[in-house]
Each structure stands twice: as structure tokens, then as C-alpha cells.
Design an enzyme around this catalytic site. Structure first.
Site, mmCIF file in Angstrom:
data_model
loop_
_atom_site.group_PDB
_atom_site.id
_atom_site.type_symbol
_atom_site.label_atom_id
_atom_site.label_comp_id
_atom_site.label_asym_id
_atom_site.label_seq_id
_atom_site.Cartn_x
_atom_site.Cartn_y
_atom_site.Cartn_z
ATOM 1 N N LEU A 1 127.419 98.702 55.027
ATOM 2 C CA LEU A 1 126.110 99.180 55.477
ATOM 3 C C LEU A 1 125.683 100.394 54.668
ATOM 4 O O LEU A 1 126.489 101.291 54.387
ATOM 5 C CB LEU A 1 126.175 99.542 56.955
ATOM 6 C CG LEU A 1 124.848 99.981 57.607
ATOM 7 C CD1 LEU A 1 123.853 98.832 57.602
ATOM 8 C CD2 LEU A 1 125.112 100.460 59.034
ATOM 9 N N LYS A 2 124.409 100.439 54.288
ATOM 10 C CA LYS A 2 123.838 101.624 53.641
ATOM 11 C C LYS A 2 123.226 102.503 54.723
ATOM 12 O O LYS A 2 122.230 102.126 55.339
ATOM 13 C CB LYS A 2 122.780 101.228 52.611
ATOM 14 C CG LYS A 2 122.298 102.410 51.776
ATOM 15 C CD LYS A 2 121.310 101.979 50.718
ATOM 16 C CE LYS A 2 120.995 103.129 49.764
ATOM 17 N NZ LYS A 2 120.564 104.364 50.421
ATOM 18 N N TRP A 3 123.836 103.646 54.950
ATOM 19 C CA TRP A 3 123.350 104.561 55.982
ATOM 20 C C TRP A 3 122.181 105.387 55.461
ATOM 21 O O TRP A 3 122.182 105.821 54.316
ATOM 22 C CB TRP A 3 124.481 105.473 56.454
ATOM 23 C CG TRP A 3 125.444 104.754 57.345
ATOM 24 C CD1 TRP A 3 126.595 104.110 56.983
ATOM 25 C CD2 TRP A 3 125.311 104.572 58.760
ATOM 26 N NE1 TRP A 3 127.191 103.545 58.075
ATOM 27 C CE2 TRP A 3 126.428 103.808 59.182
ATOM 28 C CE3 TRP A 3 124.369 104.964 59.710
ATOM 29 C CZ2 TRP A 3 126.634 103.446 60.521
ATOM 30 C CZ3 TRP A 3 124.563 104.618 61.034
ATOM 31 C CH2 TRP A 3 125.681 103.867 61.430
ATOM 32 N N GLU B 1 118.570 100.178 57.098
ATOM 33 C CA GLU B 1 118.062 100.463 55.754
ATOM 34 C C GLU B 1 118.427 99.410 54.723
ATOM 35 O O GLU B 1 117.626 99.066 53.858
ATOM 36 C CB GLU B 1 118.553 101.826 55.276
ATOM 37 C CG GLU B 1 117.949 102.217 53.928
ATOM 38 C CD GLU B 1 118.599 103.419 53.286
ATOM 39 O OE1 GLU B 1 118.000 103.975 52.351
ATOM 40 O OE2 GLU B 1 119.703 103.799 53.691
ATOM 41 N N GLY B 2 119.644 98.910 54.755
ATOM 42 C CA GLY B 2 120.055 97.950 53.744
ATOM 43 C C GLY B 2 121.563 97.902 53.633
ATOM 44 O O GLY B 2 122.293 98.369 54.515
#
Length: 277
Positions: free
Chosen positions: A26-28, A159-160
Site C-alpha cells: 500500500l502507498k500511504w 492513494e495507490g
């Protein structure tokens, strides 16, 4: 001890891909932070020593001789990262909400530089070194398909994702293809309502309840040909001005992609895609 963080490339066409030689995580959505617990503790953003700003991170659950890479976030009631709250707290300490450090890499272990080891090995060292607490957590790779994971991330409005090669070394300060980000962009059709006198940006408006309300400025993705196309409109259809901007009649629409909406009603990081004919 500051280490310039390794940077990411955008994946081709901003699309996720499955590759057995990679991890997906996960992109935080927060602020990049290096936690350096060498002779003394220092917390570094990309260009600031922020140690004094975040006292909740002052007793890291790691031994001396450890340097971590990660992201500080402010979590909302649903456990999602609140980007706006995180950056508001960085700008001003008044009523700042506590941050959580999401560690995704280890750069020094027991005083030894481990950046030349593979990411897979560094992930193992991170698990052995960091004891998770309320303020320090580990970002772990998911098991399974990066494509499926990205779909889930989009469904939940996150987010991505980041796709990283398992054997990648940590290249300080380098924007490397070994780490690729895939962003959950949203898209909208908006009106161009003016331009900046000082910067190469356009003002945007959004049709809302029969009126066009301002939603901020567009700076990214505007090509030279797009600027040349808009210049006659800007010159012939002026509709007032302020100290910093010239306003024009909302005659032209365009498609943009963007990250999110700020609480103020402004669009976050819009990127020009094309005119709507």
C-alpha cells in the site's frame, strides 16, 4: 545521519502489473520520513529536520544503529490516511493531530549499512528490528496479485500501491524503476476560468447546482500546444482580473485527473489530460 530517500517512478500508463519478481504494498498518503536512531535520534523529511515537531515518535521501538524509511500519516476514524490533516500539522503545531510512522524499509541495522542488500532481505531485517506500537507500524507486502490489490485500493478510496523488485538495492536519492507507483486517480470534466499572471497555471471551475464554483489552479500536464490553443480565448474573453489572476468566460472545458478534494472544496493536484470539443 540523513540519507536521501530512494524515489519512485510512475508505472507505465499508471497501470498495475503482476510480476513474481516483485512485491506490492500500500502507498500511504502522508509525508516521507527518515527515522535515524544512530548516536541520537533525528527525524528527517526530504529537506527538513523535523525531530522537534513529532515528540510522539521520540522513543522509537528500535535499537541504536537503526535507520528506517517510511511515511508519517494521520489516520482518520476509519483507519485511512488523512493527507490534509498530516500536512496541516506539518505546517503548524497548533491543534496538530498525532502521526503514525509507517515503516517500509530499513537502511542501517546494528550500525551497518544494509542498503546494498536485497529488498527481500531488508524486509526480513525490518521485521526483526521494529517492534510495532501505536506510533510505529510496518508496511508489509501483500500476498497475491498486484492488479487485484490495486482494484481493492481503488474501491476503498486509498492513494495507490507501490510495486517493488524483491532484489532491488536501496539507491539513495535516485528515482528508480525498481520501485514503481500506481496512483488511484479520479477524473472530472471542468471549466477553464482564468490564468495566473505570474505562473503558468490555469484557474478551474466545476459545474455545481447550475453554477460554476472555483476549485483551484491547474499546473500539471499542460502542454505547449494546449497553452497556444488557450491564448486567443484568454485574450478575447476576459471577464475581470485580480492582483494575481485574469478571469475569462467559462467557454472551454477539459478533462483532468486528480488525487482527491481538499476540505476547502479545492481539487488536489489536478493534471490536464485533454480539451473537450
Amino acid at each position: 545521519m540523513f540519507i536521501p530517500p530512494m524515489l519512485l517512478q510512475y508505472s507505465k500508463n499508471n497501470l498495475p502489473f503482476d510480476d513474481p519478481s516483485t512485491f506490492a504494498e500500500l502507498k500511504w498518503d502522508g509525508i516521507r520520513l527518515i527515522v535515524s536512531n544512530m548516536d541520537e535520534l533525528n527525524l528527517y523529511t526530504k529537506n527538513t529536520n523535523a525531530t522537534a515537531k513529532y515528540p510522539e515518535l521520540h522513543n522509537p521501538p528500535i535499537p541504536k544503529g537503526t535507520i528506517l524509511d517510511g511515511e508519517i500519516v494521520v489516520l482518520d476514524a476509519h483507519g485511512k490516511a488523512d493527507f490534509e490533516a498530516c500536512h496541516a500539522g506539518f505546517r503548524s503545531s497548533k491543534k496538530r493531530k498525532p502521526v503514525v510512522y509507517m515503516a517500509f524499509d530499513i537502511l542501517y541495522h546494528r550500525g551497518v549499512d544494509v542498503t546494498r542488500l536485497s529488498l527481500e532481505t531488508r524486509k526480513q531485517l525490518l521485521e526483526e528490528t521494529l517492534l510495532e506500537t501505536d506510533y510505529y507500524r510496518i508496511v508489509r507486502p501483500i500476498k497475491g496479485s498486484a492488479k487485484d490489490f490495486f482494484n481493492i485500493v481503488c474501491q476503498h478510496g486509498l492513494e495507490g500501491i507501490v510495486i517493488k523488485k524483491k532484489d532491488s538495492k536501496y539507491d539513495n536519492g535516485v528515482r528508480s524503476w525498481s520501485w514503481q507507483k500506481v496512483i488511484n486517480y479520479q477524473r472530472a470534466e471542468v471549466y477553464i476560468t482564468g490564468y495566473s499572471k505570474k505562473e503558468s497555471s490555469w484557474l478551474l471551475g466545476y459545474l455545481d447546482g447550475g453554477r460554476i464554483r472555483p476549485i483551484g489552479a491547474l499546473e500539471l500536464g499542460i502542454t505547449q500546444s494546449a497553452r497556444e490553443s488557450m491564448w486567443p480565448i484568454f485574450q478575447n474573453y476576459k471577464n475581470g482580473e485580480s492582483k494575481d489572476h485574469v478571469f475569462v468566460k467559462p467557454l472551454v472545458r477539459c478533462k483532468v485527473k486528480y488525487r482527491d478534494w481538499y476540505k476547502s472544496g479545492a481539487m488536489r493536484l489536478p493534471v490536464f489530460e485533454e480539451f473537450i470539443v
